[in-house]
Design a protein around this motif. Structure first.
Motif, PDB file in Angstrom:
ATOM      1  N   ALA A   1       0.863  -1.178   0.000  1.00  0.00           N
ATOM      2  CA  ALA A   1       0.000   0.000   0.000  1.00  0.00           C
ATOM      3  C   ALA A   1       0.900   1.227   0.000  1.00  0.00           C
ATOM      4  N   PRO A   2       0.399   2.366  -0.443  1.00  0.00           N
ATOM      5  CA  PRO A   2       1.215   3.581  -0.448  1.00  0.00           C
ATOM      6  C   PRO A   2       1.811   3.852   0.937  1.00  0.00           C
ATOM      7  N   GLY A   3       2.985   4.454   0.928  1.00  0.00           N
ATOM      8  CA  GLY A   3       3.645   4.808   2.176  1.00  0.00           C
ATOM      9  C   GLY A   3       4.302   3.617   2.848  1.00  0.00           C
ATOM     10  N   ASN A   4       4.689   2.624   2.043  1.00  0.00           N
ATOM     11  CA  ASN A   4       5.367   1.441   2.573  1.00  0.00           C
ATOM     12  C   ASN A   4       4.513   0.714   3.610  1.00  0.00           C
ATOM     13  N   GLN A   5       3.217   0.644   3.363  1.00  0.00           N
ATOM     14  CA  GLN A   5       2.295  -0.039   4.255  1.00  0.00           C
ATOM     15  C   GLN A   5       1.837  -1.347   3.604  1.00  0.00           C
ATOM     16  N   VAL A   6       1.087  -2.117   4.344  1.00  0.00           N
ATOM     17  CA  VAL A   6       0.611  -3.418   3.890  1.00  0.00           C
ATOM     18  C   VAL A   6      -0.904  -3.358   3.724  1.00  0.00           C
ATOM     19  N   ARG A   7      -1.386  -3.779   2.566  1.00  0.00           N
ATOM     20  CA  ARG A   7      -2.833  -3.857   2.336  1.00  0.00           C
ATOM     21  C   ARG A   7      -3.231  -5.333   2.380  1.00  0.00           C
ATOM     22  N   VAL A   8      -4.296  -5.600   3.119  1.00  0.00           N
ATOM     23  CA  VAL A   8      -4.845  -6.949   3.180  1.00  0.00           C
ATOM     24  C   VAL A   8      -6.296  -6.864   2.734  1.00  0.00           C
ATOM     25  N   ARG A   9      -6.601  -7.549   1.650  1.00  0.00           N
ATOM     26  CA  ARG A   9      -7.988  -7.649   1.197  1.00  0.00           C
ATOM     27  C   ARG A   9      -8.518  -8.986   1.705  1.00  0.00           C
ATOM     28  N   VAL A  10      -9.583  -8.904   2.489  1.00  0.00           N
ATOM     29  CA  VAL A  10     -10.209 -10.088   3.064  1.00  0.00           C
ATOM     30  C   VAL A  10     -11.523 -10.299   2.326  1.00  0.00           C
ATOM     31  N   SER A  11     -11.637 -11.450   1.686  1.00  0.00           N
ATOM     32  CA  SER A  11     -12.864 -11.770   0.941  1.00  0.00           C
ATOM     33  C   SER A  11     -13.424 -13.096   1.428  1.00  0.00           C
ATOM     34  N   VAL A  12     -14.742 -13.178   1.385  1.00  0.00           N
ATOM     35  CA  VAL A  12     -15.444 -14.415   1.746  1.00  0.00           C
ATOM     36  C   VAL A  12     -16.560 -14.650   0.738  1.00  0.00           C
ATOM     37  N   PRO A  13     -16.967 -15.904   0.560  1.00  0.00           N
ATOM     38  CA  PRO A  13     -18.131 -16.181  -0.287  1.00  0.00           C
ATOM     39  C   PRO A  13     -19.399 -15.610   0.372  1.00  0.00           C
ATOM     40  N   PRO A  14     -20.438 -15.379  -0.404  1.00  0.00           N
ATOM     41  CA  PRO A  14     -21.674 -14.811   0.140  1.00  0.00           C
ATOM     42  C   PRO A  14     -22.207 -15.537   1.376  1.00  0.00           C
ATOM     43  N   ALA A  15     -22.077 -16.832   1.436  1.00  0.00           N
ATOM     44  CA  ALA A  15     -22.607 -17.596   2.576  1.00  0.00           C
ATOM     45  C   ALA A  15     -21.894 -17.263   3.889  1.00  0.00           C
ATOM     46  N   TYR A  16     -20.728 -16.617   3.800  1.00  0.00           N
ATOM     47  CA  TYR A  16     -19.940 -16.312   4.988  1.00  0.00           C
ATOM     48  C   TYR A  16     -19.852 -14.811   5.278  1.00  0.00           C
ATOM     49  N   ALA A  17     -20.776 -14.039   4.743  1.00  0.00           N
ATOM     50  CA  ALA A  17     -20.780 -12.589   4.987  1.00  0.00           C
ATOM     51  C   ALA A  17     -20.862 -12.278   6.480  1.00  0.00           C
ATOM     52  N   ALA A  18     -21.591 -13.072   7.242  1.00  0.00           N
ATOM     53  CA  ALA A  18     -21.711 -12.831   8.690  1.00  0.00           C
ATOM     54  C   ALA A  18     -20.373 -12.999   9.403  1.00  0.00           C
ATOM     55  N   VAL A  19     -19.518 -13.858   8.871  1.00  0.00           N
ATOM     56  CA  VAL A  19     -18.182 -14.037   9.451  1.00  0.00           C
ATOM     57  C   VAL A  19     -17.364 -12.767   9.234  1.00  0.00           C
ATOM     58  N   LEU A  20     -17.470 -12.203   8.045  1.00  0.00           N
ATOM     59  CA  LEU A  20     -16.761 -10.950   7.768  1.00  0.00           C
ATOM     60  C   LEU A  20     -17.336  -9.823   8.618  1.00  0.00           C
ATOM     61  N   ASP A  21     -18.635  -9.841   8.844  1.00  0.00           N
ATOM     62  CA  ASP A  21     -19.253  -8.876   9.760  1.00  0.00           C
ATOM     63  C   ASP A  21     -18.629  -8.992  11.149  1.00  0.00           C
ATOM     64  N   GLY A  22     -18.491 -10.206  11.639  1.00  0.00           N
ATOM     65  CA  GLY A  22     -17.918 -10.441  12.950  1.00  0.00           C
ATOM     66  C   GLY A  22     -16.483  -9.971  13.051  1.00  0.00           C
ATOM     67  N   LEU A  23     -15.698 -10.236  12.007  1.00  0.00           N
ATOM     68  CA  LEU A  23     -14.321  -9.763  11.991  1.00  0.00           C
ATOM     69  C   LEU A  23     -14.286  -8.239  11.958  1.00  0.00           C
ATOM     70  N   SER A  24     -15.149  -7.645  11.164  1.00  0.00           N
ATOM     71  CA  SER A  24     -15.202  -6.178  11.069  1.00  0.00           C
ATOM     72  C   SER A  24     -15.557  -5.534  12.400  1.00  0.00           C
ATOM     73  N   GLU A  25     -16.415  -6.190  13.160  1.00  0.00           N
ATOM     74  CA  GLU A  25     -16.811  -5.648  14.471  1.00  0.00           C
ATOM     75  C   GLU A  25     -15.651  -5.632  15.464  1.00  0.00           C
ATOM     76  N   ARG A  26     -14.600  -6.380  15.205  1.00  0.00           N
ATOM     77  CA  ARG A  26     -13.447  -6.434  16.093  1.00  0.00           C
ATOM     78  C   ARG A  26     -12.472  -5.278  15.833  1.00  0.00           C
ATOM     79  N   LEU A  27     -12.667  -4.570  14.739  1.00  0.00           N
ATOM     80  CA  LEU A  27     -11.770  -3.468  14.386  1.00  0.00           C
ATOM     81  C   LEU A  27     -11.903  -2.334  15.396  1.00  0.00           C
ATOM     82  N   PRO A  28     -10.777  -1.729  15.777  1.00  0.00           N
ATOM     83  CA  PRO A  28     -10.852  -0.575  16.705  1.00  0.00           C
ATOM     84  C   PRO A  28     -11.677   0.541  16.093  1.00  0.00           C
ATOM     85  N   ARG A  29     -12.395   1.214  16.929  1.00  0.00           N
ATOM     86  CA  ARG A  29     -13.242   2.331  16.479  1.00  0.00           C
ATOM     87  C   ARG A  29     -12.504   3.636  16.648  1.00  0.00           C
TER      88      ARG A  29
END
Length: 104
Positions: free
Chosen positions: A76-104
């Motif tokens: 990623a710009p500025g010598n950073q790391v980009r991580v794209r996390v993808s899931v199949p449609p059936a696992y959208a709730a898992v991605l929701d759960g992971l997203s909820e763990r992100l600092p606010r």
């Protein structure tokens, strides 16, 4: 630690799940610079360059137990790391759960 969103398809032993969640929490707390939910099945994270080894190790281990995850690690710009996390449609709730763990 609330892991109700962890799917049955996850093969990580139940006793190890809080430890894995704690690893993600620590990664996010120490290195997350930005997060963008670019779609219902995709999350983009930008982390510090110092996180590269941790990100590579953690995402590899997570893919072993939760094969539905797709982690793409790029520069990623500025010598950073980009991580794209993808899931199949059936696992959208898992991605929701992971997203909820992100600092606010």
């Amino acid at each position: 630690m609330d892991d109700h969103w962890v799917p049955v398809a996850c093969t990580l032993p139940t006793a190890d799940r809080p430890l894995r969640l704690a690893e993600f929490d620590q990664l996010f707390a120490d290195h997350l610079r930005s997060a963008d939910r670019v779609g219902p099945h995709t999350l983009d994270l930008v982390l510090t360059s110092e996180s590269r080894a941790t990100v590579t190790d953690l995402t590899a281990r997570e893919t072993e137990c939760c094969s539905f995850f797709d982690f793409t690690i790029t520069e990623a710009p500025g010598n950073q790391v980009r991580v794209r996390v993808s899931v199949p449609p059936a696992y959208a709730a898992v991605l929701d759960g992971l997203s909820e763990r992100l600092p606010r």
